[in-house]
Design a protein around this motif. Structure first.
Motif, PDB file in Angstrom:
ATOM      1  N   SER A 169       0.846  -1.194   0.000  1.00 50.96           N
ATOM      2  CA  SER A 169       0.000   0.000   0.000  1.00 50.96           C
ATOM      3  C   SER A 169       0.882   1.245   0.000  1.00 50.96           C
ATOM      4  O   SER A 169       2.021   1.202   0.463  1.00 50.96           O
ATOM      5  N   GLN A 170       0.343   2.356  -0.484  1.00 51.33           N
ATOM      6  CA  GLN A 170       1.084   3.613  -0.401  1.00 51.33           C
ATOM      7  C   GLN A 170       1.327   3.978   1.055  1.00 51.33           C
ATOM      8  O   GLN A 170       2.403   4.462   1.394  1.00 51.33           O
ATOM      9  N   ALA A 171       0.333   3.743   1.902  1.00 51.95           N
ATOM     10  CA  ALA A 171       0.477   4.036   3.331  1.00 51.95           C
ATOM     11  C   ALA A 171      -0.503   3.189   4.122  1.00 51.95           C
ATOM     12  O   ALA A 171      -1.571   2.818   3.623  1.00 51.95           O
ATOM     13  N   VAL A 172      -0.110   2.925   5.365  1.00 55.13           N
ATOM     14  CA  VAL A 172      -0.953   2.160   6.281  1.00 55.13           C
ATOM     15  C   VAL A 172      -0.997   2.888   7.613  1.00 55.13           C
ATOM     16  O   VAL A 172       0.040   3.270   8.160  1.00 55.13           O
ATOM     17  N   LYS A 173      -2.217   3.070   8.130  1.00 56.07           N
ATOM     18  CA  LYS A 173      -2.386   3.649   9.462  1.00 56.07           C
ATOM     19  C   LYS A 173      -2.545   2.506  10.446  1.00 56.07           C
ATOM     20  O   LYS A 173      -3.396   1.632  10.273  1.00 56.07           O
ATOM     21  N   ALA A 174      -1.719   2.516  11.482  1.00 61.32           N
ATOM     22  CA  ALA A 174      -1.808   1.539  12.566  1.00 61.32           C
ATOM     23  C   ALA A 174      -1.789   2.329  13.864  1.00 61.32           C
ATOM     24  O   ALA A 174      -0.784   2.959  14.203  1.00 61.32           O
ATOM     25  N   GLY A 175      -2.905   2.347  14.569  1.00 57.25           N
ATOM     26  CA  GLY A 175      -3.006   3.170  15.775  1.00 57.25           C
ATOM     27  C   GLY A 175      -2.888   4.639  15.408  1.00 57.25           C
ATOM     28  O   GLY A 175      -3.567   5.118  14.495  1.00 57.25           O
ATOM     29  N   ASP A 176      -1.997   5.345  16.087  1.00 55.71           N
ATOM     30  CA  ASP A 176      -1.775   6.769  15.813  1.00 55.71           C
ATOM     31  C   ASP A 176      -0.638   7.017  14.838  1.00 55.71           C
ATOM     32  O   ASP A 176      -0.204   8.157  14.670  1.00 55.71           O
ATOM     33  N   GLU A 216       4.322  14.018   0.152  1.00 57.14           N
ATOM     34  CA  GLU A 216       3.368  15.047   0.576  1.00 57.14           C
ATOM     35  C   GLU A 216       1.942  14.695   0.143  1.00 57.14           C
ATOM     36  O   GLU A 216       0.986  14.878   0.909  1.00 57.14           O
ATOM     37  N   ALA A 217       1.789  14.163  -1.065  1.00 58.13           N
ATOM     38  CA  ALA A 217       0.461  13.784  -1.556  1.00 58.13           C
ATOM     39  C   ALA A 217      -0.148  12.673  -0.703  1.00 58.13           C
ATOM     40  O   ALA A 217      -1.346  12.702  -0.383  1.00 58.13           O
ATOM     41  N   ILE A 218       0.666  11.716  -0.306  1.00 61.62           N
ATOM     42  CA  ILE A 218       0.171  10.606   0.516  1.00 61.62           C
ATOM     43  C   ILE A 218      -0.179  11.100   1.916  1.00 61.62           C
ATOM     44  O   ILE A 218      -1.223  10.742   2.469  1.00 61.62           O
ATOM     45  N   LEU A 219       0.688  11.929   2.489  1.00 61.58           N
ATOM     46  CA  LEU A 219       0.387  12.501   3.808  1.00 61.58           C
ATOM     47  C   LEU A 219      -0.921  13.282   3.774  1.00 61.58           C
ATOM     48  O   LEU A 219      -1.759  13.147   4.671  1.00 61.58           O
ATOM     49  N   THR A 220      -1.115  14.081   2.746  1.00 55.76           N
ATOM     50  CA  THR A 220      -2.331  14.873   2.601  1.00 55.76           C
ATOM     51  C   THR A 220      -3.552  13.970   2.512  1.00 55.76           C
ATOM     52  O   THR A 220      -4.576  14.222   3.161  1.00 55.76           O
ATOM     53  N   GLU A 221      -3.458  12.917   1.715  1.00 55.27           N
ATOM     54  CA  GLU A 221      -4.566  11.964   1.589  1.00 55.27           C
ATOM     55  C   GLU A 221      -4.943  11.360   2.937  1.00 55.27           C
ATOM     56  O   GLU A 221      -6.114  11.111   3.215  1.00 55.27           O
ATOM     57  N   ALA A 222      -3.936  11.170   3.793  1.00 57.55           N
ATOM     58  CA  ALA A 222      -4.159  10.579   5.116  1.00 57.55           C
ATOM     59  C   ALA A 222      -4.529  11.627   6.165  1.00 57.55           C
ATOM     60  O   ALA A 222      -4.677  11.300   7.347  1.00 57.55           O
ATOM     61  N   GLY A 223      -4.640  12.904   5.755  1.00 55.14           N
ATOM     62  CA  GLY A 223      -5.026  13.963   6.678  1.00 55.14           C
ATOM     63  C   GLY A 223      -3.884  14.514   7.508  1.00 55.14           C
ATOM     64  O   GLY A 223      -4.110  15.100   8.560  1.00 55.14           O
ATOM     65  N   LEU A 224      -2.664  14.336   7.024  1.00 57.31           N
ATOM     66  CA  LEU A 224      -1.474  14.800   7.742  1.00 57.31           C
ATOM     67  C   LEU A 224      -0.659  15.744   6.877  1.00 57.31           C
ATOM     68  O   LEU A 224      -0.982  15.986   5.714  1.00 57.31           O
ATOM     69  N   SER A 225       0.429  16.273   7.453  1.00 57.49           N
ATOM     70  CA  SER A 225       1.370  17.109   6.709  1.00 57.49           C
ATOM     71  C   SER A 225       2.790  16.683   7.081  1.00 57.49           C
ATOM     72  O   SER A 225       2.984  15.844   7.966  1.00 57.49           O
ATOM     73  N   LYS A 226       3.750  17.305   6.453  1.00 57.39           N
ATOM     74  CA  LYS A 226       5.145  16.976   6.765  1.00 57.39           C
ATOM     75  C   LYS A 226       5.490  17.305   8.213  1.00 57.39           C
ATOM     76  O   LYS A 226       6.423  16.727   8.773  1.00 57.39           O
ATOM     77  N   GLN A 227       4.734  18.175   8.847  1.00 59.30           N
ATOM     78  CA  GLN A 227       4.967  18.493  10.262  1.00 59.30           C
ATOM     79  C   GLN A 227       4.636  17.320  11.185  1.00 59.30           C
ATOM     80  O   GLN A 227       5.060  17.305  12.334  1.00 59.30           O
ATOM     81  N   ASN A 228       3.895  16.342  10.678  1.00 57.83           N
ATOM     82  CA  ASN A 228       3.555  15.155  11.455  1.00 57.83           C
ATOM     83  C   ASN A 228       4.600  14.042  11.321  1.00 57.83           C
ATOM     84  O   ASN A 228       4.499  13.026  11.997  1.00 57.83           O
ATOM     85  N   VAL A 229       5.586  14.236  10.440  1.00 61.04           N
ATOM     86  CA  VAL A 229       6.592  13.195  10.210  1.00 61.04           C
ATOM     87  C   VAL A 229       7.540  13.129  11.404  1.00 61.04           C
ATOM     88  O   VAL A 229       8.135  14.129  11.804  1.00 61.04           O
ATOM     89  N   ALA A 230       7.673  11.924  11.949  1.00 61.89           N
ATOM     90  CA  ALA A 230       8.542  11.704  13.106  1.00 61.89           C
ATOM     91  C   ALA A 230       9.838  10.993  12.724  1.00 61.89           C
ATOM     92  O   ALA A 230      10.860  11.182  13.378  1.00 61.89           O
ATOM     93  N   LYS A 231       9.820  10.187  11.656  1.00 60.60           N
ATOM     94  CA  LYS A 231      10.992   9.390  11.275  1.00 60.60           C
ATOM     95  C   LYS A 231      11.075   9.278   9.765  1.00 60.60           C
ATOM     96  O   LYS A 231      10.056   9.089   9.093  1.00 60.60           O
ATOM     97  N   VAL A 232      12.279   9.424   9.228  1.00 63.16           N
ATOM     98  CA  VAL A 232      12.525   9.329   7.800  1.00 63.16           C
ATOM     99  C   VAL A 232      13.672   8.345   7.575  1.00 63.16           C
ATOM    100  O   VAL A 232      14.669   8.384   8.288  1.00 63.16           O
TER     101      VAL A 232
END
Length: 126
Positions: free
Chosen positions: A17-24, A57-73
Motif C-alpha cells: 500500500s502507499q500508506a498504512v495507518k496503525a493506531g496513531d 506530501e500527496a500521501i500525507l495529505t490523503e491521510a489527513g497529515l502534513s510533513k509536520q507530522n513526520v517523526a521518522k525518515v
C-alpha cells in the motif's frame, strides 16, 4: 488498520500500500521519483528528489497529515556520494522541522532509482 491511496502519487511497483495507518502512526511506503501521471521514473537526481517529496506530501495529505507530522525518515540512495544533494532537497522540504532520520547508501533500488524515501508520521505529533 487502514490503508491509503491517492492518484497524486504513483501506483505501487509491488504488492504493498502507499500508506498504512496503525493506531496513531502512519507508515508511508518507500517512494521513488516516479511521476504519477506518466508512471515513469524522473531522469536525474534533482528531479527524483523533487518527485519523491511531492509523492510523500500527496500521501500525507490523503491521510489527513502534513510533513509536520513526520517523526521518522529513512533515506535510501544508490550512491552515498549523492548525500549532500539529497540533504539539500531534504532541508528545503522539511524546513525547520527535523524528524529523526537514517540515510543508507550503496543500494540497488527498484527500477534503478537513485533515491527512495519512507516516512513514519504520527497523528498526535505536530
Amino acid at each position: 488498520m487502514k490503508t491509503f491511496y491517492t492518484k497524486n502519487a504513483p501506483e505501487p511497483v509491488g504488492a504493498y500500500s502507499q500508506a498504512v495507518k496503525a493506531g496513531d502512526l502512519l507508515f508511508v511506503s518507500g517512494q521513488l521519483g516516479i511521476d504519477p501521471a506518466s508512471g515513469e521514473l524522473e531522469k536525474d537526481l534533482e528531479s527524483q528528489c523533487a518527485r519523491v517529496f511531492s509523492n510523500i506530501e500527496a500521501i500525507l495529505t490523503e491521510a489527513g497529515l502534513s510533513k509536520q507530522n513526520v517523526a521518522k525518515v529513512t533515506v535510501y540512495m544508490s550512491n552515498m556520494d549523492d548525500f549532500a544533494k539529497v540533504n539539500k532537497n531534504y532541508l528545503e522540504f522539511f524546513g525547520e522541522h527535523k524528524p529523526a532520520r537514517a540515510a543508507i547508501g550503496g543500494l540497488t533500488l527498484p527500477l534503478n532509482g537513485l533515491l527512495e524515501i519512507e516516512v513514519v508520521a504520527s497523528y498526535t505529533f505536530s
